[in-house]
Design an enzyme around this catalytic site. Structure first.
Site, mmCIF file in Angstrom:
data_model
loop_
_atom_site.group_PDB
_atom_site.id
_atom_site.type_symbol
_atom_site.label_atom_id
_atom_site.label_comp_id
_atom_site.label_asym_id
_atom_site.label_seq_id
_atom_site.Cartn_x
_atom_site.Cartn_y
_atom_site.Cartn_z
ATOM 1 N NE ARG A 105 -2.000 -1.638 3.615
ATOM 2 C CZ ARG A 105 -2.430 -1.782 4.868
ATOM 3 N NH1 ARG A 105 -3.633 -1.339 5.197
ATOM 4 N NH2 ARG A 105 -1.669 -2.343 5.780
ATOM 5 C CE LYS A 135 0.660 -2.123 9.773
ATOM 6 N NZ LYS A 135 -0.464 -2.338 10.713
ATOM 7 C CE1 TYR A 159 -5.589 2.638 10.037
ATOM 8 C CE2 TYR A 159 -4.435 2.256 7.973
ATOM 9 C CZ TYR A 159 -5.610 2.494 8.662
ATOM 10 O OH TYR A 159 -6.795 2.589 7.980
ATOM 11 C CG HIS A 214 -2.512 -0.685 15.270
ATOM 12 N ND1 HIS A 214 -3.812 -0.725 15.711
ATOM 13 C CD2 HIS A 214 -2.574 -0.587 13.916
ATOM 14 C CE1 HIS A 214 -4.641 -0.659 14.663
ATOM 15 N NE2 HIS A 214 -3.909 -0.566 13.568
ATOM 16 C CD GLU A 256 -3.780 3.252 15.296
ATOM 17 O OE1 GLU A 256 -2.873 3.179 16.139
ATOM 18 O OE2 GLU A 256 -3.565 3.596 14.095
ATOM 19 C CB VAL A 282 -15.823 -1.947 10.791
ATOM 20 C CG1 VAL A 282 -15.645 -2.009 9.277
ATOM 21 C CG2 VAL A 282 -16.493 -0.630 11.184
ATOM 22 C CB VAL A 283 -13.188 -6.559 11.960
ATOM 23 C CG1 VAL A 283 -12.704 -7.995 11.697
ATOM 24 C CG2 VAL A 283 -12.058 -5.580 11.686
ATOM 25 C CB VAL A 315 -11.782 -8.176 20.413
ATOM 26 C CG1 VAL A 315 -11.853 -7.252 21.621
ATOM 27 C CG2 VAL A 315 -12.648 -9.414 20.624
ATOM 28 C CB VAL A 350 -9.026 -9.272 12.272
ATOM 29 C CG1 VAL A 350 -8.860 -7.957 11.534
ATOM 30 C CG2 VAL A 350 -9.510 -10.344 11.293
ATOM 31 C CB ILE A 394 -2.735 -10.023 15.133
ATOM 32 C CG1 ILE A 394 -1.387 -10.527 15.644
ATOM 33 C CG2 ILE A 394 -2.639 -9.463 13.720
ATOM 34 C CD1 ILE A 394 -1.469 -11.291 16.951
ATOM 35 C CG ASP A 395 -2.444 -4.259 13.096
ATOM 36 O OD1 ASP A 395 -1.275 -4.615 12.965
ATOM 37 O OD2 ASP A 395 -3.131 -3.820 12.166
ATOM 38 C CB VAL A 451 -1.056 -11.374 8.192
ATOM 39 C CG1 VAL A 451 -0.347 -10.255 7.426
ATOM 40 C CG2 VAL A 451 -0.545 -12.736 7.717
ATOM 41 C CG ASN A 493 1.075 -6.177 6.550
ATOM 42 O OD1 ASN A 493 1.259 -7.301 7.011
ATOM 43 N ND2 ASN A 493 1.738 -5.740 5.500
#
Length: 365
Positions: free
Chosen positions: A15, A73, A91, A93, A116, A176-177, A237, A265, A267-268, A296, A298
């Protein structure tokens, strides 16, 4: 203002923080735009497109040497040397990232604004939402891939076959996820269970037919029961700015059937599954207790063209405000100010400070 767009160096992160059309708007607004050579190539944008938009093509050092630096990232260790007293918009995190990143941002007095944690007037997260939507949709496709026997899975195909539905998807989280994962799973014909703190509210606010979905209260015993027969478990979550809680423990994972798949998802933010650990696109899965884990950090980077377009659509209005007004744009908008994670050697986000035991360095922006 001098605005820099840098090339991502994270594993298979293709990206870029700005499309050529977005670049053109910055140039028209009389800002000096520097784009690192090759920054957009992974998303299908050639250097010449940025040049035609009015940007300068420069080295990494020159792209970072700007008043406002745009990324996708978080900076990796090799990039810490570029950090300075500029505004970094990306982003971050930080609660789930190496502590050394936050320490470097503080030491170099960087104003780090995290996509975020920026909020809109309704308290939603407009800059996180597009990537969350892509990651949620991806989670089901990824799960289906790894459920195949050649990939090590149990051999269950999620979906409708000649009118009969196959496969059970359990989703923990209704943001949203979670919504996009449920949408994708229902769309192909899988049975779907969604765990939420408020089942009635979750069911009423989703904007698509969900008569194939069961909404359940997020309770450890109920999650454990549903996990035992799940083919795919999606961890969705969200804890704003903070580390995600371990909603699923290792003992719960042990109860899943061999060859089942977990896609975490979250994991970030450290992951909501106790057995998860960050993985890379080049080495995306590992097996624990005979369960395949995909974590993963990203995920949307796998679809860089779509992700870059969606990201720029969301971030560009904020980028233009930062370029025009600098930190005053943050002070003028309380929701935008919530994106400030570090500034002037201080931590500006309480959940980050709490997660990293840096409350002594916390100060509200």
């Amino acid at each position: 203002m001098r605005v820099g767009v840098v090339r991502e160096i994270k594993d298979q992160e293709n990206r870029v923080a700005l499309t050529p059309s977005g670049a053109r708007l910055l140039v028209v607004a009389k800002h000096r735009l520097r784009v690192e050579r090759g920054a957009g190539s992974g998303s299908g944008y050639a250097d010449e497109e940025y040049r035609q938009a009015g940007a300068e093509l420069v080295s990494a050092d020159e792209a970072w040497d700007c008043d406002l630096v745009l990324k996708v990232k978080e900076p990796l260790a090799a990039e810490y040397r570029f950090l300075g007293r500029h505004i970094l918009f990306t982003y971050l995190h930080l609660a789930g990232a190496p502590r050394s990143l936050t320490e470097s941002l503080l030491a170099r007095r960087t104003t780090a604004v995290a996509y975020e944690t920026v909020e809109d007037q309704d308290g939603q997260l407009p800059l996180l939402a597009p990537m969350s939507a892509i990651a949620g949709t991806m989670a089901v496709a990824v799960g289906n891939h790894y459920l195949a026997c050649p990939a090590g899975g149990k051999g269950v195909l999620l979906g409708s076959i000649l009118g009969r539905n196959h496969g059970r998807v359990v989703i923990i989280g209704d943001g949203v996820v979670g919504e996009h994962a449920a949408r994708a799973a229902v769309g192909i014909g899988a049975e779907v269970v969604v765990f939420t703190l408020d089942p009635e509210r979750a069911g009423s606010r989703w904007s698509f037919p969900h008569n194939q979905i069961r909404f359940l209260v997020s309770d450890e015993q109920q999650i454990m029961r549903e996990m035992e027969s799940a083919d795919l478990l999606v961890g969705a979550v969200l804890a704003r700015g903070a580390r995600a809680p371990h909603v699923v423990t290792e003992s719960m994972v042990r109860r899943m059937k061999p060859g089942s798949v977990i896609v975490d998802v979250s994991i970030d933010q450290g992951g909501c599954i106790e057995t998860s650990r960050p993985t890379l696109h080049s080495d995306p899965v590992f097996v624990r207790h005979d369960v395949i884990h995909y974590a993963v950090t990203n995920m949307p980077g796998a679809y860089p063209r779509s992700s870059t377009m969606a990201l720029t659509d969301a971030t560009l209005p904020y980028v233009l405000r930062l370029a025009e007004h600098g930190v005053e744009a943050l002070r003028a908008d309380p929701g935008f100010a919530k994106g400030v994670n570090t500034f002037d050697g201080q931590v500006g986000c309480r959940p980050v400070a709490e997660a990293l035991s840096l409350m002594q360095d916390f100060r509200k922006f």
